[in-house]
Design an enzyme around this catalytic site. Structure first.
Site, PDB file in Angstrom:
ATOM      1  N   ARG A  41      80.829  55.326   0.305  1.00 33.36           N
ATOM      2  CA  ARG A  41      82.285  55.290  -0.282  1.00 33.36           C
ATOM      3  C   ARG A  41      82.755  55.396  -1.093  1.00 33.36           C
ATOM      4  O   ARG A  41      83.864  55.012  -1.188  1.00 33.36           O
ATOM      5  CB  ARG A  41      82.977  53.835   0.623  1.00 33.36           C
ATOM      6  N   ARG A  45      89.770  55.389   1.036  1.00 34.93           N
ATOM      7  CA  ARG A  45      91.570  54.904   0.452  1.00 34.93           C
ATOM      8  C   ARG A  45      91.968  54.583  -0.403  1.00 34.93           C
ATOM      9  O   ARG A  45      93.166  53.941  -0.604  1.00 34.93           O
ATOM     10  CB  ARG A  45      91.571  53.823   1.746  1.00 34.93           C
ATOM     11  N   ARG A  54      95.311  61.843   4.001  1.00 34.89           N
ATOM     12  CA  ARG A  54      94.962  61.380   4.775  1.00 34.89           C
ATOM     13  C   ARG A  54      96.763  61.606   5.459  1.00 34.89           C
ATOM     14  O   ARG A  54      97.312  60.983   7.511  1.00 34.89           O
ATOM     15  CB  ARG A  54      94.653  60.014   5.076  1.00 34.89           C
ATOM     16  N   ASP A  90      81.712  60.638   9.182  1.00 32.75           N
ATOM     17  CA  ASP A  90      80.868  59.184   9.371  1.00 32.75           C
ATOM     18  C   ASP A  90      80.322  58.865  10.394  1.00 32.75           C
ATOM     19  O   ASP A  90      79.917  60.087  11.330  1.00 32.75           O
ATOM     20  CB  ASP A  90      82.721  58.776  10.800  1.00 32.75           C
ATOM     21  N   TYR A 166      76.905  49.972  17.916  1.00 30.98           N
ATOM     22  CA  TYR A 166      78.767  50.830  18.464  1.00 30.98           C
ATOM     23  C   TYR A 166      78.661  50.804  19.859  1.00 30.98           C
ATOM     24  O   TYR A 166      79.419  50.595  20.454  1.00 30.98           O
ATOM     25  CB  TYR A 166      78.744  51.960  17.028  1.00 30.98           C
TER      26      TYR A 166
HETATM   27  O1  CP3 Z   1      82.585  58.329   0.574  1.00 28.68           O
HETATM   28  C1  CP3 Z   1      82.446  58.399   1.207  1.00 28.68           C
HETATM   29  O2  CP3 Z   1      81.161  57.833   1.917  1.00 28.68           O
HETATM   30  C2  CP3 Z   1      83.052  59.003   2.694  1.00 28.68           C
HETATM   31  C3  CP3 Z   1      82.059  58.924   3.842  1.00 28.68           C
HETATM   32  C4  CP3 Z   1      82.090  58.131   4.962  1.00 28.68           C
HETATM   33  C5  CP3 Z   1      82.865  57.948   5.719  1.00 28.68           C
HETATM   34  N1  CP3 Z   1      82.057  56.743   7.429  1.00 28.68           N
HETATM   35  C6  CP3 Z   1      83.773  57.658   6.122  1.00 28.68           C
HETATM   36  C7  CP3 Z   1      85.045  57.174   6.318  1.00 28.68           C
HETATM   37  C8  CP3 Z   1      80.955  56.983   4.827  1.00 28.68           C
HETATM   38  C9  CP3 Z   1      78.907  58.085   4.534  1.00 28.68           C
HETATM   39  C10 CP3 Z   1      80.732  56.991   5.889  1.00 28.68           C
HETATM   40  C11 CP3 Z   1      79.889  55.813   6.609  1.00 28.68           C
HETATM   41  C12 CP3 Z   1      80.552  55.149   8.468  1.00 28.68           C
HETATM   42  N2  CP3 Z   1      81.148  54.481   9.018  1.00 28.68           N
HETATM   43  C13 CP3 Z   1      79.609  53.827   8.437  1.00 28.68           C
HETATM   44  C14 CP3 Z   1      78.480  53.168   7.311  1.00 28.68           C
HETATM   45  C15 CP3 Z   1      78.321  52.826   6.032  1.00 28.68           C
HETATM   46  C16 CP3 Z   1      79.063  51.760   5.711  1.00 28.68           C
HETATM   47  O3  CP3 Z   1      79.775  50.965   5.399  1.00 28.68           O
HETATM   48  O4  CP3 Z   1      78.119  50.695   5.866  1.00 28.68           O
HETATM   49  C17 CP3 Z   1      80.164  52.955   9.431  1.00 28.68           C
HETATM   50  C18 CP3 Z   1      79.570  51.741   9.538  1.00 28.68           C
HETATM   51  C19 CP3 Z   1      81.212  53.756   9.650  1.00 28.68           C
HETATM   52  C20 CP3 Z   1      81.758  53.021  10.704  1.00 28.68           C
HETATM   53  C21 CP3 Z   1      83.705  52.897  10.253  1.00 28.68           C
HETATM   54  N3  CP3 Z   1      83.919  54.119   9.469  1.00 28.68           N
HETATM   55  C22 CP3 Z   1      84.141  52.019  10.414  1.00 28.68           C
HETATM   56  C23 CP3 Z   1      83.842  50.562  10.745  1.00 28.68           C
HETATM   57  C24 CP3 Z   1      85.615  52.402  10.102  1.00 28.68           C
HETATM   58  C25 CP3 Z   1      86.910  51.538   9.897  1.00 28.68           C
HETATM   59  C26 CP3 Z   1      86.350  50.791   8.694  1.00 28.68           C
HETATM   60  C27 CP3 Z   1      87.317  50.635   7.697  1.00 28.68           C
HETATM   61  O5  CP3 Z   1      87.117  50.473   6.392  1.00 28.68           O
HETATM   62  O6  CP3 Z   1      88.450  51.068   8.263  1.00 28.68           O
HETATM   63  C28 CP3 Z   1      85.221  53.218   9.959  1.00 28.68           C
HETATM   64  C29 CP3 Z   1      86.581  54.534   9.568  1.00 28.68           C
HETATM   65  C30 CP3 Z   1      86.598  55.331   7.720  1.00 28.68           C
HETATM   66  N4  CP3 Z   1      85.497  56.521   7.803  1.00 28.68           N
HETATM   67  C31 CP3 Z   1      87.414  55.499   6.806  1.00 28.68           C
HETATM   68  C32 CP3 Z   1      86.578  56.162   5.938  1.00 28.68           C
HETATM   69  C33 CP3 Z   1      87.111  57.117   4.257  1.00 28.68           C
HETATM   70  C34 CP3 Z   1      88.449  54.635   6.478  1.00 28.68           C
HETATM   71  C35 CP3 Z   1      89.337  54.849   7.041  1.00 28.68           C
HETATM   72  C36 CP3 Z   1      90.520  55.999   7.131  1.00 28.68           C
HETATM   73  O7  CP3 Z   1      90.515  57.010   6.370  1.00 28.68           O
HETATM   74  O8  CP3 Z   1      91.396  55.634   8.070  1.00 28.68           O
END
Ligand code: CP3
Length: 358
Positions: A41, A45, A54, A90, A166
């Protein structure tokens, strides 16, 4: 595991290693001039530049516009000075071409509107539209063009268990009751679901590799919810098949999960080149469970990034000492960077890894 075995055992690192090949070499356990580093990640944010983007776009809009996804990926990697860039996308994107709508609700995480609960639900899922995910490949192409060989480029997908969870739960979960109910009570639907997920993910990864991804990371983020017995019975075979099929595309695979101390040996048996470790056990213990025939990635507690520099440095050095210069360590966190993390501390970790001498 064919990829590792077919490579010549380089006895010394070449004098100049491009940053991109440093990361890929470490995935293959070849010697490198210093430990490569990137962060789970790393675009998110906690970074002002991401928050600015965003303000104008939803998460899914960013993912679907290759120009913006590439920009977010590149900005984060350059700001941190890391050795690899993970494409901004994602885990849940493949749900849409399979026929499941989802959205990210503020503060709630992902919500899948009609979760998969029955055999009929599984039968309805489509496997013929992975090409709809070409926008991720387009973003990878742009990132690859930008970095050339300077950085390793990581494509990714979810692991079958984690994606299935999921789809079945309809979002995140604490106890995975619906997922486990399907596993135990409807094993044929469970198996069909994993098969369908694999079909889509292999095509999705093929698009990413053809676009320039050097390595694919498979996120089994929630597999730690399974006992070893259930991992073997309900998840291992699907993960192994995905790992092997992605390796057949010609790239190393990183297989990552959280709270997996009891599963590491089994995860390594999938043949993944690199196993991601969380921070709950010392890196050398995790590596011993994985076996030294695999590379490892990790494993700083992401919340250590809120600690003062002395503690942060101690923890970073502890991990690097535990790796003990053995080829095949990629420095990373044990899970993703959280919102509110001071960017300068992430940058400081990069400097600490770069400057570390055993
Ligand atoms: O640089 C990076 O790693 C960003 C790219 C990335 C995102 N999601 C963007 C994102 C990657 C590699 C992911 C993978 C992802 N998505 C995983 C596996 C990684 C892990 O943490 O185990 C999972 C479980 C998801 C599903 C997911 N996406 C969740 C559970 C959430 C919400 C959690 C939160 O922090 O709010 C997301 C949202 C998400 N995906 C964000 C980002 C940058 C944050 C929310 C946003 O920008 O609105």
């Amino acid at each position: 595991m064919p990829l590792n075995n077919s490579l010549p055992p380089a006895s010394a690192a070449p004098e100049t290693i491009l940053d991109g090949s440093r990361f890929v070499r470490a995935c293959l356990r070849q010697p490198v001039d210093r430990t490569p580093v990137w962060f789970l990640r790393q675009a998110g944010r906690y970074m002002q530049e991401y928050r600015d983007v965003r303000k104008h776009h939803t998460l899914v809009e960013i993912c679907k516009q290759p120009e913006i996804a590439a920009e977010v990926t590149i900005t984060a990697a350059e700001k941190l000075g890391v050795d690899a860039a993970i494409i901004f996308a994602d885990l849940l994107l493949p749900l849409e071409p399979m026929g499941l709508d989802f959205e990210f609700q503020a503060g709630e995480g992902p919500v899948v509107h009609h979760p998969v609960r029955t055999t009929e639900d599984v039968i309805k899922l489509r496997t013929d539209r992975a090409a709809d995910l070409a926008y991720v490949a387009k973003a990878i192409e742009k990132v690859a063009t930008h970095f050339k060989d300077r950085l390793g480029i990581i494509g990714f997908c979810g692991a079958p268990f984690t994606l299935a969870s999921y789809m079945i739960e309809g979002g995140g979960s604490k106890n995975y009751i619906e997922t486990k109910k399907m596993m135990y009570n409807n094993p044929s639907a469970w198996k069909m679901l994993l098969d369908k997920i694999i079909t889509v993910l292999v095509e999705y990864c093929r698009l990413q590799v053809e676009a320039g991804a050097d390595v694919i990371q498979i996120f089994d983020s929630w597999v730690g919810a399974l006992s070893l017995t259930d991992y073997r019975a309900y998840a291992y075979e699907a993960s192994e098949r995905l790992v092997k099929e992605v390796q057949a595309l010609g790239v190393p695979v990183i297989y990552f999960g959280v709270e997996t101390a009891g599963l590491l040996g089994e995860m390594a048996s999938t043949g993944a080149d690199v196993i991601g470790l969380d921070w709950r056990q010392p890196l050398n213990e995790g590596w011993a469970s994985v076996g030294h025939g695999h590379a490892v990635q990790g494993n700083l507690d992401p919340i250590t990034l809120f600690a003062p520099q002395e503690i942060l440095q101690e923890r970073v050095h502890e991990i690097l000492r535990a790796a003990n210069g053995r080829p095949g360590h990629i420095f990373n966190l044990g899970h993703g960077i959280v919102p509110g993390t001071p960017v300068e501390n992430v940058q400081a970790v990069v400097k600490m890894v770069r400057e570390f001498k055993l």
